[in-house]
Design an enzyme around this catalytic site. Structure first.
Site, PDB file in Angstrom:
ATOM      1  N   SER A   1      74.775  84.433  37.770  1.00  0.00           N
ATOM      2  CA  SER A   1      74.473  85.699  38.445  1.00  0.00           C
ATOM      3  C   SER A   1      73.654  86.632  37.556  1.00  0.00           C
ATOM      4  CB  SER A   1      75.754  86.388  38.929  1.00  0.00           C
ATOM      5  OG  SER A   1      76.509  86.856  37.844  1.00  0.00           O
ATOM      6  N   ASN A   2      73.854  86.566  36.250  1.00  0.00           N
ATOM      7  CA  ASN A   2      73.029  87.388  35.352  1.00  0.00           C
ATOM      8  C   ASN A   2      71.592  86.891  35.313  1.00  0.00           C
ATOM      9  OD1 ASN A   2      74.443  89.622  33.812  1.00  0.00           O
ATOM     10  ND2 ASN A   2      75.947  87.970  33.720  1.00  0.00           N
TER      11      ASN A   2
ATOM     12  N   LYS B   1      78.103  76.967  25.072  1.00  0.00           N
ATOM     13  CA  LYS B   1      78.077  76.185  23.825  1.00  0.00           C
ATOM     14  C   LYS B   1      77.588  77.045  22.662  1.00  0.00           C
ATOM     15  CE  LYS B   1      79.059  71.814  24.983  1.00  0.00           C
ATOM     16  NZ  LYS B   1      80.153  72.180  25.841  1.00  0.00           N
TER      17      LYS B   1
ATOM     18  N   HIS C   1      77.744  89.781  26.625  1.00  0.00           N
ATOM     19  CA  HIS C   1      79.186  89.522  26.501  1.00  0.00           C
ATOM     20  C   HIS C   1      79.933  90.522  27.388  1.00  0.00           C
ATOM     21  CE1 HIS C   1      82.800  88.029  24.588  1.00  0.00           C
ATOM     22  NE2 HIS C   1      83.220  89.282  24.557  1.00  0.00           N
TER      23      HIS C   1
ATOM     24  N   GLU D   1      76.798  94.452  33.920  1.00  0.00           N
ATOM     25  CA  GLU D   1      75.955  93.433  33.273  1.00  0.00           C
ATOM     26  C   GLU D   1      74.627  93.303  34.015  1.00  0.00           C
ATOM     27  OE1 GLU D   1      77.814  89.679  32.201  1.00  0.00           O
ATOM     28  OE2 GLU D   1      79.774  90.563  32.521  1.00  0.00           O
TER      29      GLU D   1
HETATM   30  C1  GRF Z   1      79.097  86.884  32.216  1.00  0.00           C
HETATM   31  O1  GRF Z   1      80.265  87.633  32.359  1.00  0.00           O
HETATM   32  C2  GRF Z   1      78.524  87.033  30.827  1.00  0.00           C
HETATM   33  O2  GRF Z   1      78.800  88.260  30.239  1.00  0.00           O
HETATM   34  C3  GRF Z   1      79.236  85.965  30.050  1.00  0.00           C
HETATM   35  O3  GRF Z   1      79.389  84.895  30.954  1.00  0.00           O
HETATM   36  C4  GRF Z   1      79.380  85.397  32.298  1.00  0.00           C
HETATM   37  C5  GRF Z   1      78.299  84.645  33.013  1.00  0.00           C
HETATM   38  O4  GRF Z   1      78.273  84.954  34.384  1.00  0.00           O
HETATM   39  N1  GRF Z   1      78.556  85.616  28.834  1.00  0.00           N
HETATM   40  P1  GRF Z   1      77.046  84.482  35.249  1.00  0.00           P
HETATM   41  O5  GRF Z   1      76.924  82.976  35.046  1.00  0.00           O
HETATM   42  O6  GRF Z   1      75.838  85.204  34.763  1.00  0.00           O
HETATM   43  O7  GRF Z   1      77.389  84.833  36.654  1.00  0.00           O
END
Ligand code: GRF
Length: 203
Positions: free
Chosen positions: A13-14, A88, A106, A176
């Protein structure tokens, strides 16, 4: 041009938020790298016709190792690495190759609730159990130690009335998706500097 490789392990999703929101005139999505072949993030990359690499311990089947990957990313002129939910550990040699060009998001306010094993709901459960009233998201440079690199940007969210780790996760995720595209655009505009060991974001 910011030539990005996005590293993912799951939902993505990010990655999607960044892809949808950043300026495509200054940013090119050159590659998506994953340790898993079957995740949503990979489907999204394929929909957008972004080259996909699967990372493994050695070159075998559809998997490549980090040495091979470095060569491939060089061929694609990748100059920026975005870790967006990649689980990883990044090897030291890769960190050296892209020094100060790798960032991670994070889902907590580092330096609290970070380090090995602090991923996914583990983070939000630890936050809930500690009874803190605020959590948030941190974007930081990646160095050779988990969740340790210089902090670029943090944003907080009130969680004083949250009753579950899932609820905290969802509040943090919203943040995020705001701050990650913002920071990637700032890199594309060359507006992120390191001065006296501190990260400065210019207007
Ligand atoms: C997010 O909460 C990010 O902060 C962490 O892993 C999660 C990934 O979520 N590192 P997505 O795959 O971007 O939905």
């Amino acid at each position: 041009m910011l030539n990005i490789a996005v590293f993912v392990s799951g939902r993505g999703s990010n990655f999607k938020a960044v892809y949808d929101k950043v300026s495509k005139e200054k940013i090119k999505f050159c590659a998506v790298v994953s340790d898993r072949t079957d995740c949503h993030a990979i489907n999204f990359a394929r929909e957008k016709s972004i080259p996909v690499f699967f990372i493994g311990k050695k070159n075998q089947g559809e998997f490549v190792d980090f040495n091979f990957l470095i060569d491939q990313l060089k061929v694609l002129s990748v100059n920026f690495i975005l870790l967006a939910g990649f689980l990883k550990k990044i090897p030291d040699q890769f960190v050296d190759t892209f020094e100060n060009r790798i960032i991670n998001i994070h889902p907590a306010l580092l330096p609290s609730f970070g380090g090995k094993g602090m991923y996914g709901l583990n983070v939000h459960k630890a936050v809930l159990d500690s009874h803190v009233q605020e959590s948030g998201a941190t974007i930081h440079f990646v160095d050779k130690i988990y969740d340790n690199g210089k902090i670029i940007l943090q944003k907080k969210v009130d969680i004083s009335d949250a009753v579950s780790a899932e609820e905290i996760a969802s509040r943090v995720l919203k943040i995020e998706h705001e701050i990650l595209p913002f920071v990637v655009d700032k890199f594309a505009d060359n507006k992120i500097k390191i001065e006296n060991d501190k990260v400065i974001i210019l207007d």
